[in-house]
Design a protein around this motif. Structure first.
Motif, PDB file in Angstrom:
ATOM      1  N   PHE A   1      64.843   9.237  18.032  1.00 30.23           N
ATOM      2  CA  PHE A   1      64.583   9.836  16.751  1.00 30.23           C
ATOM      3  C   PHE A   1      63.205   9.457  16.390  1.00 30.23           C
ATOM      4  CE2 PHE A   1      63.896   8.949  12.115  1.00 30.23           C
ATOM      5  CZ  PHE A   1      64.643  10.094  11.726  1.00 30.23           C
ATOM      6  N   ASP A   2      62.779  10.709  15.683  1.00 32.85           N
ATOM      7  CA  ASP A   2      61.456  10.650  15.001  1.00 32.85           C
ATOM      8  C   ASP A   2      61.281  11.658  14.079  1.00 32.85           C
ATOM      9  OD1 ASP A   2      58.618   9.707  14.849  1.00 32.85           O
ATOM     10  OD2 ASP A   2      57.868  11.447  16.453  1.00 32.85           O
ATOM     11  N   ALA A   3      60.159  11.222  13.104  1.00 32.65           N
ATOM     12  CA  ALA A   3      60.001  12.060  11.958  1.00 32.65           C
ATOM     13  C   ALA A   3      58.514  12.140  11.563  1.00 32.65           C
ATOM     14  CB  ALA A   3      60.738  11.535  10.528  1.00 32.65           C
ATOM     15  N   HIS A   4      58.109  13.272  11.155  1.00 31.04           N
ATOM     16  CA  HIS A   4      56.657  13.252  10.740  1.00 31.04           C
ATOM     17  C   HIS A   4      56.489  14.234   9.604  1.00 31.04           C
ATOM     18  CE1 HIS A   4      54.060  11.853  14.518  1.00 31.04           C
ATOM     19  NE2 HIS A   4      55.371  12.013  14.960  1.00 31.04           N
ATOM     20  N   ARG A   5      55.449  13.837   8.852  1.00 38.61           N
ATOM     21  CA  ARG A   5      55.383  14.462   7.522  1.00 38.61           C
ATOM     22  C   ARG A   5      54.477  15.675   7.596  1.00 38.61           C
ATOM     23  NH1 ARG A   5      54.913  11.771   2.392  1.00 38.61           N
ATOM     24  NH2 ARG A   5      55.004   9.858   3.368  1.00 38.61           N
TER      25      ARG A   5
ATOM     26  N   VAL B   1      59.281  16.540  20.960  1.00 33.62           N
ATOM     27  CA  VAL B   1      58.832  16.054  22.341  1.00 33.62           C
ATOM     28  C   VAL B   1      59.031  14.492  22.022  1.00 33.62           C
ATOM     29  CG1 VAL B   1      57.160  15.640  23.836  1.00 33.62           C
ATOM     30  CG2 VAL B   1      57.418  18.094  23.035  1.00 33.62           C
ATOM     31  N   HIS B   2      58.630  13.925  20.887  1.00 32.98           N
ATOM     32  CA  HIS B   2      58.385  12.645  20.858  1.00 32.98           C
ATOM     33  C   HIS B   2      59.895  11.919  20.766  1.00 32.98           C
ATOM     34  CE1 HIS B   2      54.418  12.518  18.260  1.00 32.98           C
ATOM     35  NE2 HIS B   2      54.260  13.150  19.589  1.00 32.98           N
ATOM     36  N   ALA B   3      60.963  12.544  20.033  1.00 29.80           N
ATOM     37  CA  ALA B   3      62.293  12.174  19.849  1.00 29.80           C
ATOM     38  C   ALA B   3      62.782  12.282  21.569  1.00 29.80           C
ATOM     39  CB  ALA B   3      63.170  12.868  19.136  1.00 29.80           C
TER      40      ALA B   3
HETATM   41 MG    MG Z   1      56.040  10.760  16.621  1.00 33.07          MG
END
Ligand code: MG
Length: 401
Positions: free
Chosen positions: A247-251, A281-283
């Protein structure tokens, strides 16, 4: 890796893979046919690379398929095995291929195993019995006692005799010997123009004693299409799977490009982060690392490290896929969900899947990417950021013991 009861002398294995597979009716030699998603020859080589006692694996390939064999093995075998692999041109016969391959062994190799390319399901225990047997007795072969009653049958199909099977064994490979004994047997055969169907027959012809050690009923030779079906059933049982979640989240901020799944999307806002902030990609990277039990993206690619500043996250994905490969795993499939209120992502999902599939060396169909909004609820709904979820299934290339 398998624990040895005593230290074994340095050993090498020769895999004559020169057969053209005419009995199979395929255009390509049978060692290149796939068994549970991997070429038969790759399975065979992996069985030996799994043992530390095996210093070198020499594959004797048909001249016409030398480059294909080289490409195939380097594509599928973990990079750390590359220096243990030699690929050489085989001869017109199996015996020639083994004779040429003996010349490829380094001087320190004391024990030599010869193994059929088309016996991909040889297990570590059988290989070790052969190594230990050759170290103790000079020369041994893997073999299994004959279980069926044997009949001699004439050309018309009539039984003419029942053969006492009490002392009969079916010869398999590996066939293992002290190097100097095998070299002597090959020199003798050359001198006498003797052609044998296996290495033991050459040793026997040279008057050298050969013993049997117990092989395995699973160590069958793939000769007919039916054998491949049986091997596939056995191979499927040896595989393992690993599951991972990311899981990932960005602003979302002004003045940054919006990059999702390696696709640059035209939008008035972009994701903020140390790298290109590709949340998709990060997730996926985190899911892969999770499946491998290897921590998370921050541990491998710290956001305090200047070398990752602004980096294309697909490069990080490449590295993680290499790590999986080194550990004997490849991506089976991935399912991903991007949580994003704006912009509309549907037109870009196929391009994202293509990018991720290329990095992971899988078909685009193995990567499913969905996009959803949260009906304007929460931080994603308010357009403050974008989040992504990923679930992956890794499949082992080859799992033994
Ligand atoms: Mg990230």
């Amino acid at each position: 890796m398998h624990g040895n009861t005593f230290p074994l002398p340095p050993a090498g294995v020769i895999i004559p893979a020169g057969g053209t597979g005419s009995r199979f009716g395929h255009a390509q030699p049978k060692q290149f046919l796939e068994l549970e998603g991997l070429p038969i020859l790759v399975w065979t080589c992996q069985a030996f690379f799994a043992l530390a006692a095996i210093r070198v694996v020499v594959v004797a390939a048909p001249a016409d398929f030398l480059q294909h064999t080289t490409d195939l093995l380097h594509a599928h075998l973990p990079a750390q095995h590359a220096e243990r692999l030699r690929i050489t041109v085989g001869g017109a016969t199996r015996q020639d291929s083994v004779r040429f391959s003996l010349l490829q062994l380094d001087p320190e190799i004391e024990l030599v195993l010869v193994h059929d390319a088309a016996r991909p399901l040889v297990d570590s225990a059988t290989i070790l019995r052969c190594l230990e047997g050759a170290a103790c007795h000079g020369a041994v072969i893997a073999a299994v006692p004959v279980k069926d009653t044997l009949k001699r049958v004439d050309a018309g199909g009539a039984i003419t005799a029942t053969i006492d099977r009490t002392h009969l064994w079916r010869a398999q490979t590996p066939q293992a010997a002290r190097r100097h004994l095998l070299e002597r047997a090959f020199a003798e055969a050359e001198r006498a123009s003797f052609v044998g169907t296996d290495e033991a027959s050459l040793l026997e012809a040279a008057g050298l004693p050969v013993r049997v050690v117990t092989g395995s009923e699973c160590n069958g030779k793939i000769t007919h299409p039916e054998d491949l079906r049986i091997a596939a059933t056995l191979a499927a049982k040896e595989k393992t799977m690993k599951i991972g979640h990311g899981f990932d989240a960005h602003r979302l901020v002004v003045g940054r490009p919006l990059i999702l799944g390696g696709v640059t999307i035209d939008h008035d806002l972009g994701l903020d982060g140390h790298s290109d902030a590709d949340v998709v990609v990060h997730a996926l990277v985190d899911a892969l690392l999770g499946a491998l039990g290897a921590g998370d993206i921050g541990r491998h690619f710290p956001d305090t490290d200047p070398q990752y500043k602004g980096i294309d996250s697909l490069l990080l994905l490449n590295q993680v896929c290499d790590l999986a490969k080194q550990q004997g795993f490849r991506l089976g499939n991935a399912d991903m969900t991007i949580v994003c209120q704006r912009p509309k992502l549907a037109p870009h999902l196929a391009a994202m899947a293509n990018n991720l599939a290329r990095c992971c060396k899988v078909e685009p169909a193995a990567i499913n990417i969905k996009a959803t909004t949260t009906e304007k609820m929460g931080y994603t709904g308010r357009g403050e950021g974008i989040a992504a979820h990923a679930v992956v299934l890794l499949r082992s290339n080859h799992e033994r013991e």
